[in-house]
Design an enzyme around this catalytic site. Sequence first.
Site, PDB file in Angstrom:
ATOM      1  N   LYS A   1       0.840  -1.196   0.000  1.00  0.00           N
ATOM      2  CA  LYS A   1       0.000   0.000   0.000  1.00  0.00           C
ATOM      3  C   LYS A   1       0.877   1.249   0.000  1.00  0.00           C
ATOM      4  O   LYS A   1       2.088   1.183   0.219  1.00  0.00           O
ATOM      5  CB  LYS A   1      -0.915   0.009   1.231  1.00  0.00           C
ATOM      6  CG  LYS A   1      -0.181   0.020   2.567  1.00  0.00           C
ATOM      7  CD  LYS A   1      -1.172  -0.035   3.716  1.00  0.00           C
ATOM      8  CE  LYS A   1      -0.441   0.007   5.064  1.00  0.00           C
ATOM      9  NZ  LYS A   1      -1.362   0.014   6.206  1.00  0.00           N
TER      10      LYS A   1
ATOM     11  N   TYR B   1      16.068  31.149   3.128  1.00  0.00           N
ATOM     12  CA  TYR B   1      14.952  31.961   3.583  1.00  0.00           C
ATOM     13  C   TYR B   1      15.096  32.348   5.068  1.00  0.00           C
ATOM     14  O   TYR B   1      15.568  31.557   5.886  1.00  0.00           O
ATOM     15  CB  TYR B   1      13.631  31.197   3.404  1.00  0.00           C
ATOM     16  CG  TYR B   1      13.119  31.164   1.987  1.00  0.00           C
ATOM     17  CD1 TYR B   1      12.805  32.334   1.311  1.00  0.00           C
ATOM     18  CD2 TYR B   1      12.932  29.949   1.328  1.00  0.00           C
ATOM     19  CE1 TYR B   1      12.324  32.300   0.003  1.00  0.00           C
ATOM     20  CE2 TYR B   1      12.448  29.900   0.038  1.00  0.00           C
ATOM     21  CZ  TYR B   1      12.144  31.078  -0.621  1.00  0.00           C
ATOM     22  OH  TYR B   1      11.670  31.040  -1.900  1.00  0.00           O
TER      23      TYR B   1
END
Length: 811
Positions: free
Chosen positions: A480, A706
């Site tokens: 999955k 940043y």
Amino acid sequence: MSLAIQNIIPVIHAKWFGKDESCVIDNVSIDSRSLQNNNGTLFFALVGQHHDGHQYLSELIEKGVRNFVVHHVPEKLADQANFLVVDNTLEALQEFAAFYRRQFDFPVIGITGSNGKTIVKEWLNFLLSPEYNIIRSPKSYNSQVGVPLSVIGINEKHNLGIFEAGISLVGEMERLGHIIQPTLGVLTNIGSAHNEGFASETEKIQQKLKLFENAPVVILQKNDVIEAFLKPGTKAFTWSFDDASAEVLITKKTASSFEIRHKNETFTVTLPFHDKASEENSITCLMVLLYFGYEVQTIQERLVHLYPVEMRLQVKNGINHCTLIDDSYSSDYQSLKIALDFLEQHKTHKKKTVILSDIFQSGFTAEELYSKVAKLLKNNHIERVFGIGDNISAYLKDYPNFIPFATTQEFVAHFNPNEFEYETILIKGARSFQFEEIVVLLEEKTHETVLEINLNAISHNLNFYKSKLKPTTKMMAMVKAFGYGSGSFEIAKLLAHHKIDYLGVAFADEGIALRNAGITMPIIVMNPENSAFAAMVAYQLEPEIYSASVLKKFIALAQQKNLYNYPIHLKLDTGMHRLGFEEKDLDELIGLLKNNNLVEVKSIFSHLSSSDVPEFREFTLGQIQKFDVWSSKLISALNIEPIRHILNTSGIYNFAEYQFDMVRLGIGLYGVGNDAEEMQQLENVGTLKTIILQIKDIPTGDSVGYSRKFRAEKPIRTATIPIGYADGIPRRWGNEKGYVLVNHQKARIVGNICMDMLMIDVTNIACEEGDTVTVFGKSPRVTELAEVVGTIPYEILTSISHRVKRVFYKE
């Protein structure tokens, strides 16, 4: 190979049970899935910890195989084939290979060591091939099974053999030495690999040297300790950087040039590598050239053209929904057989195409060779072949749908991407044909960041957990969430190859994608949505049923579609409190299922919430007890015989005594255990890599990234790499908490991680733009990253963006 079966019987000390004593063997196999098996095949039914070749005998007989080496004859098959019964089928294979080796009298180089065996073998093949017709181990076939299969590839036209031998336990090398019987020994670097199989470094050295018991000469780096263990009468031909007593003294002059002193001669060679390992491997090859008496000029001309060796087959996404099998650096008959088997195992589409260059060093005449190649291609149902080279173009011109090109450049010039779609393409060419140019054309274009998935590691991890189980216990593997981030289809194909009993997915669309990709094995949908029931039935997906309301809805659908005994899987909630029937629901459940032939209870299961937490052991045992009692009640009331399963990965590791009929393997398959001891037993599966885009010099006081989170306290060098939080890297890994590896050295992440990029400190690391960067893999492990950022490895792995290219490979 052409051997009468009656001549093989005494060689492997077999008892004969059969009718056709006149048959001739021209092929040996251990793989029941190979499309190359035929009536001339002798199949050895090997038995291992997790496999038994005897299980596939009836299937092979149906395919036309008639000759088997077994340790017992299945009762129902006694009159259907010829059986050679032995005590141990692996030992029989090895004895057969040793016998076959003795039929040939030419020089054989035997290579062992901890590192560099395959590289030295491939380089020696390149260096010696102009003068010799060489048989060598394909890829890294150096094991107890790989070595005999390699030796069995010899034919009458070969006049030099190069075989590598690898061991991990005491007693293994004697068998390999008996098979290879080297006339020249080569010992590469002795390192720490496989130390766990030996009591000491000394014992490991002694065991490796057993390959050279009967070799007159052994080439090695000067080492008095190792030389003392050589058998008396064996000559050591040694080299050294600093010991003048060595036969060959090496002095490094520049970054790439070395002065060689041998006997009364001094000369210089240039090597195209700068790392220590490659330099040592190159020198080992040089020693072989000296031993064979090559002229200095020839040695100089050939060493400078050594090249990086690609030792693995890679599965890549191609253009127009194609899948590529990249084996673009070698082309010989033995490795073609291996590559075609790999193609069959990992095909994503029924249509199969091969792009193949001229084949060198087969030992056959051109006519014999390409007749065999055509037969291989036909047996493997190859629909289209692009042949590149004069010989293949001439000899395969009558093969159906064969398209010839004289050169790679001609193929590139005529390349039309629209000619390739929805097919699996094997690209296999000799290095001189530069097939990497073809790979570039056919490969899906994505950015430079890739997640490499080691299929061998997945097989290893699977077998590790299987070793905890009884032979009769079934295995369900979870694929999955895109195979925990690794790629569900490719993993599913590998698991099908290992004959796993069930696959597990979370939602119906994941199962549908696997069906559309050709996966036919049973698939359980663990979180079925009512709206997807019709689609699940259409694609033969089996739903988990966790409540009476869900069961009623599915029964209604079954009535509507006139289903009969459609498989369902009942989930019991024994303490996870997520999904599942509780004890109070069992009577209603029994009422719904009793005398109901619309559905069939294929399995009953539950999920452990804390099997990885030692302090909750009693709670886990309580869950197991509840499951046993509740499921027994259902079995008795409904008079059914379902599969029962409750153990997940950590359950297999910590509670194997409660394995019931099946277990569910999840994160452990992908190389992540729940504690340090378990992790040591697992191999790393995924390695996330990228490259350096740009290098900058940052002066004192300047900031990086940043919000100016990082400011340089002194001049530093930074490198920018194209991976960020949009690719799945947690921002919390930034600001000097995390690191990556550049040229095997740690480089701290500086500043905030950006959406598509991050910056690293490479002040003390020799590197250039374009160099490879490892984000996680063997180091740092994904578990380390998860621990630092305060999450679990599942989240990291499943967060790796689909825009990151997955590359699957097999050593």
